[in-house]
Design a protein around this motif. Structure first.
Motif, PDB file in Angstrom:
ATOM      1  N   TRP A  17       8.461 -42.755  -7.680  1.00 28.54           N
ATOM      2  CA  TRP A  17       8.805 -43.725  -6.633  1.00 28.54           C
ATOM      3  C   TRP A  17      10.307 -43.695  -6.357  1.00 28.54           C
ATOM      4  O   TRP A  17      10.739 -43.771  -5.206  1.00 28.54           O
ATOM      5  N   ALA A  18      11.106 -43.621  -7.421  1.00 30.59           N
ATOM      6  CA  ALA A  18      12.565 -43.610  -7.279  1.00 30.59           C
ATOM      7  C   ALA A  18      13.045 -42.386  -6.507  1.00 30.59           C
ATOM      8  O   ALA A  18      14.087 -42.434  -5.846  1.00 30.59           O
ATOM      9  N   LEU A  19      12.285 -41.287  -6.572  1.00 29.64           N
ATOM     10  CA  LEU A  19      12.641 -40.076  -5.823  1.00 29.64           C
ATOM     11  C   LEU A  19      12.240 -40.180  -4.345  1.00 29.64           C
ATOM     12  O   LEU A  19      12.552 -39.299  -3.562  1.00 29.64           O
ATOM     13  N   GLY A  20      11.545 -41.258  -3.988  1.00 29.18           N
ATOM     14  CA  GLY A  20      11.180 -41.469  -2.591  1.00 29.18           C
ATOM     15  C   GLY A  20       9.750 -41.115  -2.258  1.00 29.18           C
ATOM     16  O   GLY A  20       9.348 -41.171  -1.091  1.00 29.18           O
ATOM     17  N   TYR A  21       8.957 -40.741  -3.242  1.00 28.69           N
ATOM     18  CA  TYR A  21       7.554 -40.420  -2.994  1.00 28.69           C
ATOM     19  C   TYR A  21       6.745 -41.704  -3.018  1.00 28.69           C
ATOM     20  O   TYR A  21       6.715 -42.409  -4.031  1.00 28.69           O
ATOM     21  N   LYS A  22       6.096 -42.018  -1.909  1.00 35.28           N
ATOM     22  CA  LYS A  22       5.338 -43.264  -1.819  1.00 35.28           C
ATOM     23  C   LYS A  22       3.847 -43.054  -2.017  1.00 35.28           C
ATOM     24  O   LYS A  22       3.059 -43.964  -1.863  1.00 35.28           O
ATOM     25  N   LEU A  23       3.440 -41.803  -2.338  1.00 34.36           N
ATOM     26  CA  LEU A  23       2.051 -41.491  -2.641  1.00 34.36           C
ATOM     27  C   LEU A  23       1.938 -41.141  -4.121  1.00 34.36           C
ATOM     28  O   LEU A  23       2.875 -40.618  -4.717  1.00 34.36           O
ATOM     29  N   CYS A  24       0.761 -41.396  -4.692  1.00 33.72           N
ATOM     30  CA  CYS A  24       0.557 -41.020  -6.093  1.00 33.72           C
ATOM     31  C   CYS A  24       0.507 -39.494  -6.193  1.00 33.72           C
ATOM     32  O   CYS A  24       0.489 -38.791  -5.189  1.00 33.72           O
ATOM     33  N   LEU A  25       0.479 -38.985  -7.398  1.00 31.87           N
ATOM     34  CA  LEU A  25       0.508 -37.543  -7.616  1.00 31.87           C
ATOM     35  C   LEU A  25      -0.705 -36.858  -6.977  1.00 31.87           C
ATOM     36  O   LEU A  25      -0.572 -35.815  -6.337  1.00 31.87           O
ATOM     37  N   ASN A  26      -1.892 -37.443  -7.119  1.00 31.58           N
ATOM     38  CA  ASN A  26      -3.101 -36.831  -6.550  1.00 31.58           C
ATOM     39  C   ASN A  26      -3.038 -36.776  -5.023  1.00 31.58           C
ATOM     40  O   ASN A  26      -3.312 -35.744  -4.416  1.00 31.58           O
ATOM     41  N   CYS A  27      -2.690 -37.883  -4.389  1.00 32.63           N
ATOM     42  CA  CYS A  27      -2.634 -37.919  -2.915  1.00 32.63           C
ATOM     43  C   CYS A  27      -1.507 -37.025  -2.411  1.00 32.63           C
ATOM     44  O   CYS A  27      -1.661 -36.321  -1.400  1.00 32.63           O
ATOM     45  N   GLY A  28      -0.362 -37.045  -3.093  1.00 33.48           N
ATOM     46  CA  GLY A  28       0.760 -36.198  -2.696  1.00 33.48           C
ATOM     47  C   GLY A  28       0.427 -34.725  -2.810  1.00 33.48           C
ATOM     48  O   GLY A  28       0.802 -33.921  -1.954  1.00 33.48           O
ATOM     49  N   ASP A  29      -0.315 -34.346  -3.865  1.00 36.39           N
ATOM     50  CA  ASP A  29      -0.719 -32.956  -4.061  1.00 36.39           C
ATOM     51  C   ASP A  29      -1.669 -32.512  -2.948  1.00 36.39           C
ATOM     52  O   ASP A  29      -1.522 -31.422  -2.396  1.00 36.39           O
ATOM     53  N   GLN A  30      -2.628 -33.361  -2.600  1.00 38.19           N
ATOM     54  CA  GLN A  30      -3.572 -33.021  -1.531  1.00 38.19           C
ATOM     55  C   GLN A  30      -2.862 -32.922  -0.183  1.00 38.19           C
ATOM     56  O   GLN A  30      -3.168 -32.047   0.624  1.00 38.19           O
ATOM     57  N   LEU A  31      -1.905 -33.813   0.053  1.00 36.95           N
ATOM     58  CA  LEU A  31      -1.148 -33.774   1.305  1.00 36.95           C
ATOM     59  C   LEU A  31      -0.335 -32.492   1.391  1.00 36.95           C
ATOM     60  O   LEU A  31      -0.282 -31.853   2.445  1.00 36.95           O
ATOM     61  N   ALA A  32       0.264 -32.084   0.262  1.00 37.88           N
ATOM     62  CA  ALA A  32       1.077 -30.867   0.243  1.00 37.88           C
ATOM     63  C   ALA A  32       0.218 -29.626   0.484  1.00 37.88           C
ATOM     64  O   ALA A  32       0.675 -28.662   1.097  1.00 37.88           O
ATOM     65  N   LYS A  33      -1.018 -29.651   0.024  1.00 35.97           N
ATOM     66  CA  LYS A  33      -1.915 -28.501   0.209  1.00 35.97           C
ATOM     67  C   LYS A  33      -2.535 -28.490   1.609  1.00 35.97           C
ATOM     68  O   LYS A  33      -3.220 -27.545   1.962  1.00 35.97           O
ATOM     69  N   GLY A  34      -2.308 -29.545   2.384  1.00 37.90           N
ATOM     70  CA  GLY A  34      -2.859 -29.619   3.734  1.00 37.90           C
ATOM     71  C   GLY A  34      -4.285 -30.115   3.769  1.00 37.90           C
ATOM     72  O   GLY A  34      -4.955 -30.029   4.792  1.00 37.90           O
ATOM     73  N   GLU A  35      -4.758 -30.609   2.655  1.00 36.43           N
ATOM     74  CA  GLU A  35      -6.110 -31.153   2.608  1.00 36.43           C
ATOM     75  C   GLU A  35      -6.101 -32.577   3.145  1.00 36.43           C
ATOM     76  O   GLU A  35      -5.065 -33.229   3.214  1.00 36.43           O
ATOM     77  N   SER A  36      -7.264 -33.058   3.521  1.00 40.26           N
ATOM     78  CA  SER A  36      -7.335 -34.441   3.981  1.00 40.26           C
ATOM     79  C   SER A  36      -7.219 -35.368   2.773  1.00 40.26           C
ATOM     80  O   SER A  36      -7.711 -35.063   1.678  1.00 40.26           O
TER      81      SER A  36
END
Length: 97
Positions: A17-36
Motif C-alpha cells: 500500500w505504501a508503494l502506491g498499489y491499491k490492489l491486493c497481490l492477486n488482483c494486481g497480478d491478474q491486472l498485470a497479466k491482462g486478465e480480467s
C-alpha cells in the motif's frame, strides 16, 4: 484507514500500500497479466445492519412526506392569497355590490 483492495475488498499488505498499489497481490497480478479481474465478493451485512438501514429508509421516507405536506400547504396558502388579491382587485374595479 484500512488498506483494502479496491476490487475484492481483501486486505492489502501495508508495505505494498505504501508503494502506491491499491490492489491486493492477486488482483494486481491478474491486472498485470491482462486478465480480467475477479468479481468482488459482496460484503455481507448482519441482520442488525439490515434492520438499521430499513429504519433509516423509513425515517427518510417520512421526512420526505412531511416536506411534501408542508410544500402543499404553502402552495395552497399562496393560491388562496392570490385568489383573495384578485377578488379585491375586481371588487375595486367594478365596485362592491
Amino acid at each position: 484507514m484500512e488498506n483494502i483492495c479496491g476490487n475484492c475488498f481483501e486486505f492489502v499488505n501495508p508495505k505494498r500500500w505504501a508503494l502506491g498499489y491499491k490492489l491486493c497481490l492477486n488482483c494486481g497480478d491478474q491486472l498485470a497479466k491482462g486478465e480480467s479481474l475477479p468479481k468482488p465478493t459482496p460484503i455481507k451485512k448482519t441482520q442488525k445492519e439490515i434492520d438499521d438501514d430499513y429504519k433509516e429508509d423509513q425515517k427518510l421516507q417520512r421526512a420526505k412526506q412531511l416536506i411534501e405536506m408542508e410544500l402543499a400547504e404553502v402552495h395552497e396558502k399562496k393560491r388562496k392569497l392570490l385568489k383573495q388579491k384578485e377578488f379585491e382587485r375586481l371588487k375595486k374595479k367594478w365596485g362592491e355590490k
